[in-house]
Write an enzyme that holds these catalytic residues in place. Structure first.
Site, PDB file in Angstrom:
ATOM      1  CG  ASP A 185     -21.124 -13.152 -35.720  1.00 47.33           C
ATOM      2  OD1 ASP A 185     -21.123 -12.465 -36.749  1.00 47.33           O
ATOM      3  OD2 ASP A 185     -20.082 -13.601 -35.211  1.00 47.33           O
ATOM      4  CG  ASP A 227     -13.097 -11.903 -21.930  1.00 50.34           C
ATOM      5  OD1 ASP A 227     -12.349 -12.892 -22.071  1.00 50.34           O
ATOM      6  OD2 ASP A 227     -14.192 -11.974 -21.353  1.00 50.34           O
TER       7      ASP A 227
END
Length: 687
Positions: free
Chosen positions: A263, A416
């Site tokens: 990214d 997460d």
């Protein structure tokens, strides 16, 4: 009690005197023997002996005093030098442009702390005036007051006793109760860890894989298809070692594919990562490079985009490693076997190990915290509750479980933890492996660590608001719902930073100026000391740092409290994602092994040498030039920590006036710790 006499020093002194006397006697014996007249008195034989003892004692005392004076002088010189260095450092950082920018956009919490500092300083001036007037012995009343200052002080005593001290004492009692509840939770976790160690409880795999050489002789169909993902963003320092560590995993090449999910918005870094991927492709590794044009959702968006590829449906498991993680070659062979025969198992999480835990004081203190997190919290929750928060990396997921709970969502900065809770609510189970370690890197600068902790403590509060109703509506048992709401979120994510900041940074200084409200010594010192000992048990080599750990954890409470409030009330800063800065640390053994593999591969294939040189050398040179011409980093000033430092030091002066021993020492050392952190004197020094 008088100090015992030093007989060793006296014996040495007597020997020296006897030696000097013998030398003097030998030199003058021949010239003065006939002039010597011996006169003895039977009644005064012990008098000279007493005189010698007195002279000897006087000289011993003078030597001891001289030694003490020298030690005192050296201590004063060290303190003065340290204070001058502190002033020079503060002056240099205040004068720097980067430090000045820290004060350009004050936050809400900083404004409150600054107003609190002004009030505390005014109260100290008032108390000093009262102290020199002797009002602390006989406080004046409104009726007996003659001067206006006496009237004001008498009214202040009345107001604080009637209206200010009772609510402050009530708030202190609430925080003490929360503190004790959290301490009991900590003790239970430690006892659970002791029970696991005593009974040697650990997850056992249903099978074991042989080495790859034996597997190739047999059947590779016994190895499930594994997708390995490395999400990264502008990882200049660590991209090479992370890709290399994943590409040399001991797993059949045809049963594994690696996705490098880049990214980066830096073109130089993109070119370098592409060159590294091409290099490993020419070595026969199945590795792909992916770059998103629209970078939405941060890491969650990156992982979500990667899971939409057509070939993902052919894979059963996905292993995720952040850019600074270096799994061992046998990582998959130690984690994948735990899925065998357990169709309801969603996640196998490995422990983190740190290559730079002894780099500086900051990394040592982080190691204490994270060692307790993995050794105690993760292990106990994994064994007894079968649930823990996914750490975002160094774990293997069953792809079916990810799809079943809705996949990666971009609604929070702790994606997460989000996916772990949703999988838990869907009935999936987790396993934590404490004996499988994955090397990674700790942030070495306070700036990077503070940004990391801010994200780690604002994200859970965002998630709590979003999933609270889902937890209540889920079909899991009442105990699992209670564990998620009261233990996982409220106690460990909300109450802990709340009482740490409120109790030790707000209430304790105020009780120095309002003695009608009190904090017992066991709250200030003894219970926190015991909790620090429990926290440091998983890292026994860190016991010399137990006092800095206790003080630093209280210092970090201001960052954690600010992050918790931002996430809970949806402030804009809580949605910021800042990649933690890495330095590219590796263990010495890994570097040697990696260099040997590089040498062997370059000798074997000359085409690889050309491709590596052609594709990566220009980009590498360009990157080095960019590094050299980039903006110079500087240490910064942290205004909230500095303001709290002055608050605590001011309160310590008030405590000194009232002769409160343990409160004075705690406030003094805690204030100095805030000052050191506020001046960015802990961790990596870059200016």
């Amino acid at each position: 009690m008088s100090r015992a006499q030093n007989y060793e020093f006296q014996e040495w002194w007597n020997k020296q005197r006897e030696r000097d006397r013998e030398l003097f006697a030998d030199a003058n014996h021949t010239t003065n023997a006939f002039l010597t007249v011996e006169i003895r008195s039977p009644t005064s034989d012990r008098a000279p002996e007493k005189d010698r003892n007195r002279a000897r004692s006087a000289r011993q005392l003078s030597w001891v005093c001289l030694l003490r004076f020298q030690q005192l002088a050296s201590s004063l010189a060290w303190i003065t030098n340290s204070f001058l260095n502190l002033l020079r450092t503060a002056n240099r950082r205040i004068a720097s442009q980067d430090s000045a920018s820290e004060f350009s956009n004050p936050s809400r919490l900083y404004r409150i702390i600054k107003a609190f500092l002004i009030v505390v300083i005014l109260l100290l001036c008032f108390e000093l005036l009262a102290y020199f007037k002797g009002w602390h012995f006989s406080p004046p009343s409104v009726e007996s007051a003659e001067l206006m200052v006496e009237v004001l002080y008498a009214k202040w005593l009345d107001i604080r006793a009637r209206y200010l001290a009772p609510p402050l004492q009530s708030l202190a009692n609430v925080c003490i109760v929360l503190f004790l509840i959290q301490s009991v939770d900590r003790v239970i976790l430690v006892l659970g860890c002791f029970w696991i160690k005593l009974r040697r409880i650990k997850p056992e795999p249903a099978m074991e894989y042989p080495v790859v050489a034996d597997a190739e002789a047999g059947s590779v169909e016994d190895y499930p298809m594994v997708l390995v993902q490395i999400p990264m963003c502008n990882e200049r320092e660590v991209y090479q070692q992370s890709i290399a560590a994943v590409c040399i995993l001991d797993w059949p090449k045809e049963r594994m594919i690696v996705q490098v999910l880049d990214d980066s918005d830096d073109l130089d870094v993109q070119l370098l990562i592409k060159a590294e991927v091409q290099k490993w492709q020419q070595r026969g590794v199945r590795i792909l490079y992916r770059h998103r044009l629209i970078r939405t959702g941060y890491k969650a968006g990156n992982l979500k985009s990667a899971m939409t590829c057509d070939y993902v449906k052919d894979y059963e498991f996905v292993a995720i490693f952040d850019a600074d993680f270096q799994p061992a070659p046998d990582f998959l062979k130690k984690t994948i076997p735990h899925f065998k025969g357990k169709d309801d198992l969603a996640l196998v999480q490995a422990r983190w190990a740190f290559v730079n835990k002894d780099e500086n004081l900051l990394t040592r203190l982080q190691n204490i915290n994270l060692s307790f997190h993995f050794e105690v919290e993760q292990q106990v929750n994994g064994i007894f509750i079968n649930f823990f928060g996914f750490n975002g990396t160094a774990g293997v997921w069953r792809i079916k479980a990810l799809e079943d709970c809705g996949g990666w969502l971009e609604r929070t900065t702790v994606e997460d933890m989000d996916i772990a809770i949703r999988a838990h609510l869907c009935g999936w189970k987790f396993i934590y492996l404490n004996d499988v370690k994955c090397l990674c890197e700790l942030p070495e600068s306070y700036e990077a660590y503070k940004k990391q902790q801010y994200r780690w403590h604002s994200g859970p509060m965002q998630l709590f608001r979003l999933c609270f109703v889902d937890i209540l509506r889920s079909k899991v048992s009442f105990m699992k719902k209670a564990n998620l709401i009261f233990l996982f979120f409220l106690l460990r994510k909300l109450i802990l930073p709340f009482y740490s900041f409120t109790l030790f940074c707000i209430i304790l200084p105020l009780t120095m100026f309002m003695p009608e409200a009190q904090l017992p010594a066991w709250v200030v010192c003894y219970v926190p000391g015991i909790m620090s000992i429990l926290n440091i048990l998983p890292a026994p080599r860190s016991f010399p740092f137990i006092v800095p750990y206790l003080l630093f954890e209280n210092t970090m409470s201001v960052t954690k409290f600010n992050a918790m409030i931002s996430g809970l009330f949806r402030f804009g800063s809580s949605y910021e994602w800042i990649v933690t800065k890495k330095l590219g640390r590796s263990s010495e053994a890994d570097l040697v092994a990696f260099a040997e593999k590089e040498t062997e591969s370059l000798v074997e294939t000359s085409s690889l040498l050309r491709s590596s040189s052609d594709s990566g050398l220009k980009e590498l040179n360009k990157l080095e030039v960019t590094k050299k011409t980039g903006k110079t980093k500087r240490n910064r000033l942290y205004r909230k920590e500095l303001a709290l430092a002055f608050i605590l030091l001011t309160a310590s002066m008030r405590s000194l006036l009232s002769a409160q021993g343990i409160h004075f020492y705690f406030l003094l050392f805690q204030g100095i710790t805030f000052l050191v952190v506020g001046l960015d004197l802990i961790g990596e020094q870059v200016s």
